[in-house]
Scaffold this motif. Sequence first.
Motif, mmCIF file in Angstrom:
data_model
loop_
_atom_site.group_PDB
_atom_site.id
_atom_site.type_symbol
_atom_site.label_atom_id
_atom_site.label_comp_id
_atom_site.label_asym_id
_atom_site.label_seq_id
_atom_site.Cartn_x
_atom_site.Cartn_y
_atom_site.Cartn_z
ATOM 1 N N PHE A 1 0.835 -1.207 0.000
ATOM 2 C CA PHE A 1 0.000 0.000 0.000
ATOM 3 C C PHE A 1 0.871 1.259 0.000
ATOM 4 O O PHE A 1 0.526 2.258 -0.626
ATOM 5 C CB PHE A 1 -0.980 -0.014 1.183
ATOM 6 N N GLY B 1 3.632 1.442 -1.463
ATOM 7 C CA GLY B 1 4.066 1.539 -2.860
ATOM 8 C C GLY B 1 3.039 2.286 -3.703
ATOM 9 O O GLY B 1 3.382 3.134 -4.532
ATOM 10 N N ARG B 2 1.755 1.973 -3.457
ATOM 11 C CA ARG B 2 0.707 2.690 -4.203
ATOM 12 C C ARG B 2 0.711 4.172 -3.844
ATOM 13 O O ARG B 2 0.553 5.038 -4.696
ATOM 14 C CB ARG B 2 -0.690 2.112 -3.880
ATOM 15 N N GLN C 1 3.268 5.839 -5.695
ATOM 16 C CA GLN C 1 2.869 5.924 -7.097
ATOM 17 C C GLN C 1 2.018 7.171 -7.361
ATOM 18 O O GLN C 1 2.090 7.776 -8.417
ATOM 19 C CB GLN C 1 2.071 4.659 -7.423
#
Lengths: 771, 121
Positions: B88, B90-91, B94
């Motif tokens: 999460f 990582g998202r 992003q």
Amino acid sequence: MPKKPPTRKKRKTTTKRRWLRWLLLVLASALISLSVYTLYLDQLIQKKFEGQRWSVPSRVYARPLELYPQRPLTVENLRSELDLAGYQPSANGLEPGSYRHNAGRFIISTRAFRHWDGEEPAHSIKVQIQSGKIQQLSDVDSGRALSLLRLKPVEIGTINPAHREDRILVRLAQLPAILPMALQAIEDRKFARHRGIDLQGIARASWVNLRAGRVVQGGSTLTQQLVKNFFLNSQRTFSRKFNEAIMALLLESRFDKQDILEAYLNEVYLGQDGNRAIHGFGLAARFYFNKPAQELTLAESALLVAIVRGPTYYDPRRHPQRAIERRNQVIEILHRDGIIDSTQTAAALASPLSVTPRPNRGESRYPAFMGLVKQQLAQHYRDQDLRSEGLRIFTTLDPVVQQITEQAMIKQLKQLKQRQPERATLEAAVVVSRLGSAEVSAMVGAAKPQYRGFNRALEMRRPVGSLLKPAIYLTALAQPQHYTLASLIEDEEINLPQADGSIWSPANYDHTSHGAIPLITALAQSYNQAAVKLGMELGLRSVVDTLQQLGINNQIPPYPSIMLGSLELSPLAVAQMYQTLADRGYYTPLRAVREVLNAQHQPLQRYALETEKRFSPAAVYLLNEALRRALRQGTGKRIGAQLPSTLSLAGKTGTTNQLRDSWFAGFGSEYLGVVWLGNDDNLVTGLTGASGALPIWAALMSQLEGNLEPLPAPPEIIYKVVDSESGLLADTGCESRFELPFIDGSQPQASAPCRNSREWGMLERLKGWFK
Amino acid sequence: MRYCALILLLTLSGCSTLPTPPKDQQQSLSAADTLLAQADTKAANGEIQQAIAVLERAVRLQPRNAQAWLRLAELYLSQGEYRKAEQFAGRAEQFAAGDRTLIRRSKIVIKQAHEGQRGRD
């Protein structure tokens, strides 16, 4: 010495005594068996009445519509949502469950609803929509601005018990007071006073029936009717009547009047919807008026009470005249008994039947999506529990998106069939999901979306054709040290020996080979030979691995032909694969169910969002850039070039051998869509992915996608201008050049010899002259 | 120990968000911010699962709301769900769109998640 034989008289008395003894014995045993039997019935009653009384079907809900300022929402979409949810237009929009609309200004009086994470109270709200957005949202009473609220979700179907009885349980206190009063006035005037049976009533009914020579009047109390429906069959036999009477008496002795009345209100049969039986006033209110029972008016309550006597005979949709006459009788009896006054009576008598024209179909208007819901639930629930425990299932279906999807598909199919009548059997399937949350918003499983049979979106497996190619190219782009969008790929004749000794020589769609071309062009133009060449270079195993990482769980046979899409997948599986691309390398399982509540509205289960990085976002960014060009300049160009340039769209066509399947899969900034067209018997459709499926996808996306900015490129991405012939950095002399993204460090280092090459070409020509 | 981590995280998340706006401006809170605030309250009351559900609702409204993804990551971290925390975060990274604070916090979660995972092995 032998015993003296008894005298005759003595013998007579002994016989008498013996008879008497026998009689007593018989009577005693009859009494005992009756008591035992009564005890047994008593047990039966208690068990059923105290336990869970009914198998209640699970109810399935769409996603609740979230309202908040700046939300993109059109006036038409809000209206269709309100209509689907059973809101009634009214003069001021202030009664619960009603709304008023005038030039983008709505007043909506919402109904309270228990969501998974808490109660959303009923309020009257003001919503102002302008240029496709909610501009203002406020509470009517306080005038305060609201930042966010949810409407009660539309009910989209039920998962019914095997016996097909459907009901919505209601508490006595929830019903308008007039309803139970009217019921007693019509069906059982002495309900409050009798003890289960009404001897006077039976005598009167018998007398009337005897005189008429047939059964015209029933003497049954509400309690007896309940017992009959609850425990007994409907045969009119003496033994049943006997049981009914005992059980009615027992029921009354065990439970209080309110309890019995409430059970009756939930048990009574009130209509039929196909093979679904409508039971109880809760469901009847929904079925006939599309509203909760709390909101029934006097006239509506009277109609439902009128129907009790004969739901088929007085069916207000089939026999409105009969129904209204009987309803008016009920209203007049209420007036006669002093329950309502003359003004109320006159108003009620004058009101129309106001039943909704079409029954709100219980099974579902969305059979394909319901199939997906059942599939997801089957992982955690037994079918039997889904059918009986009264669960409340909250799904991801967006009824507005579903409507847009169905309309886009129906329109295109109609045109295709008009152009070529032999396409009459053309079938279709569509899956639409949201980026980020990976929630399935809409699903269509047949050319007739309400068709309840074969669900092509879920159950059908078809060769995917070129839809598979992105997996090959992603495998390459994930190795930036070896491949970039500018890498030259050989598109040339290729011969692969097969396991059976034959040679496989795939051809391009245009039957020409294009020589060495940049990777991005090979994908955008969907050249077969280049794809197979690249795939073999990378190794079949790594391509299969990429497919699995993208979310394909099927067994993938390791044949080279899978690279041209001989692999058979369902539209849903294709959606899962492209979802990982749309979410830039993050695999997020597609979901149709968010939460499940039990019958007491307590949270049972939540399907949490999951996400997992499977590919480098930068590599997927490069691939998506190629898919963007595939749509706008490549195989999707004819339609893709016409789509609004403000939309950031990407996608891939898929066409199978001799034009049997027509696919398109792609995504924008908010939604992903997969469309399939084909014949069930696999006959040729004459359609490519671009001519069949793409127009549906394009119509869909241009309606669904807002103008959300494209997601910025990952930080390691840089752009360079490249010569399209050599794949090297372009200088001003290069005739054909394009700007391409690269993962920083992987960009070509050398410059293209454009200027030189032109001079060189001139030299060659000069040489030619002297030959 | 788990609670300490949670409290630490909540304090951290408190630092990087805007201070609570004055009363008259509260009405103009965006929908996603309203949900983020709701989630914080729930998390502070120990209703972690409810807080996660509220944050997922925020993600639904705005799939690119990096804050919502980050808070999810932080909650999973506090629960010892390191694998989820890492993903999460990582998202969140992003969708950070150049927001340095957010990227830094995401990286911290990823690092702590790695440490947590290693500690478990």
